[in-house]
Design a protein around this motif. Structure first.
Motif, PDB file in Angstrom:
ATOM      1  N   ARG A 129      33.503  48.398  48.058  1.00 44.44           N
ATOM      2  CA  ARG A 129      32.648  48.151  48.809  1.00 44.44           C
ATOM      3  C   ARG A 129      31.120  48.633  48.298  1.00 44.44           C
ATOM      4  O   ARG A 129      30.249  48.022  48.285  1.00 44.44           O
ATOM      5  CB  ARG A 129      33.014  48.377  50.319  1.00 44.44           C
ATOM      6  N   LEU A 130      31.415  49.969  48.243  1.00 40.37           N
ATOM      7  CA  LEU A 130      29.952  50.768  47.862  1.00 40.37           C
ATOM      8  C   LEU A 130      29.451  50.114  46.456  1.00 40.37           C
ATOM      9  O   LEU A 130      28.178  49.910  46.328  1.00 40.37           O
ATOM     10  CB  LEU A 130      30.356  52.197  47.654  1.00 40.37           C
ATOM     11  N   LEU A 131      30.547  49.955  45.372  1.00 43.55           N
ATOM     12  CA  LEU A 131      30.128  49.579  44.314  1.00 43.55           C
ATOM     13  C   LEU A 131      29.580  48.118  44.146  1.00 43.55           C
ATOM     14  O   LEU A 131      28.537  48.084  43.638  1.00 43.55           O
ATOM     15  CB  LEU A 131      31.264  49.684  43.090  1.00 43.55           C
ATOM     16  N   ARG A 132      30.086  47.346  45.086  1.00 43.85           N
ATOM     17  CA  ARG A 132      29.461  45.813  44.996  1.00 43.85           C
ATOM     18  C   ARG A 132      28.298  45.949  45.724  1.00 43.85           C
ATOM     19  O   ARG A 132      27.444  45.131  45.252  1.00 43.85           O
ATOM     20  CB  ARG A 132      30.425  45.188  45.809  1.00 43.85           C
ATOM     21  N   ARG A 133      27.926  46.932  46.676  1.00 46.61           N
ATOM     22  CA  ARG A 133      26.528  46.939  47.394  1.00 46.61           C
ATOM     23  C   ARG A 133      25.648  47.230  46.380  1.00 46.61           C
ATOM     24  O   ARG A 133      24.270  46.939  46.144  1.00 46.61           O
ATOM     25  CB  ARG A 133      26.798  48.124  48.435  1.00 46.61           C
ATOM     26  N   LEU A 134      25.768  48.149  45.387  1.00 52.05           N
ATOM     27  CA  LEU A 134      25.088  48.600  44.297  1.00 52.05           C
ATOM     28  C   LEU A 134      24.853  47.580  43.554  1.00 52.05           C
ATOM     29  O   LEU A 134      23.652  47.557  43.007  1.00 52.05           O
ATOM     30  CB  LEU A 134      25.614  49.971  43.846  1.00 52.05           C
TER      31      LEU A 134
END
Length: 199
Positions: A129-134
């Protein structure tokens, strides 16, 4: 070159690229001596081998100049690395994202690594989720070259700058100006509260 050539006869090419024809090696060597040039084998696998009359020293010098110029014009791809934790503090996240933005603007690729510790390894969706947000927040500067994938305790994603971003970075650097290695490296992150490290 010259006496090192072993063929009995060669297909001779003149100094300006003109075809002289097939001649005995002795004759080719004599012609080279007459015009104060070297006899250089340029196609040894041909039958008979192709040789050319040229100033070999000048040829080597010009080849070295061209190779140096090509290296100078070649865009060096640098891969920076940014490490995050799944439960990263919002402020640390913004700081790290700022570094990623700076690297992409400089025309560099960025390997983003999410480091899982302890029980976090059972929650890979947090890192994903964090990578997709970035990815969504830097989409105007770059794109995902390698999708997020689990690698042991880490999850890795590679971002690359868009062509326009890279072209702008190259133009900003100016011709012939080489970047100093590590000039854009991020300063080491300070450890935050337990479980909130900015790494």
């Amino acid at each position: 070159m010259n006496e090192q050539i072993r063929a009995r006869e060669v297909r001779l090419v003149g100094p300006d690229g003109e075809q002289v024809g097939i001649v005995p090696l002795e004759r080719a060597l004599q012609l080279a001596t007459d015009v104060d040039l070297d006899l250089v084998e340029v196609a040894p696998m041909a039958r008979p081998p192709v040789c050319r009359l040229m100033d070999f020293g000048k040829f080597k010098y010009e080849s070295a100049l061209k190779a140096r110029e090509a290296r100078r014009n070649q865009q060096q791809t640098v891969i920076k690395e940014m490490k995050l934790r799944p439960k990263i503090d919002p402020h640390d996240y913004e700081t790290k994202k700022g570094h990623v933005v700076r690297f992409l603007k400089a025309g560099d690729k960025v390997k983003v690594t999410i480091m899982f510790r302890g029980r976090e390894q059972s929650r890979p969706e947090l890192g994903y989720r964090l990578l997709r947000r970035l990815e969504s927040e830097i989409s105007d500067l770059g794109y995902v070259e390698a999708a997020p994938k689990q690698d042991g305790r880490n999850m890795i994603m590679v971002l690359a700058p868009h062509r326009a971003t890279k072209a702008a970075a190259t133009a900003a650097k100016g011709p012939g100006r080489e970047r100093e290695p590590g000039a854009d490296e991020a300063p080491p992150a300070e450890a935050g509260p337990a479980g909130q490290s900015g790494e």
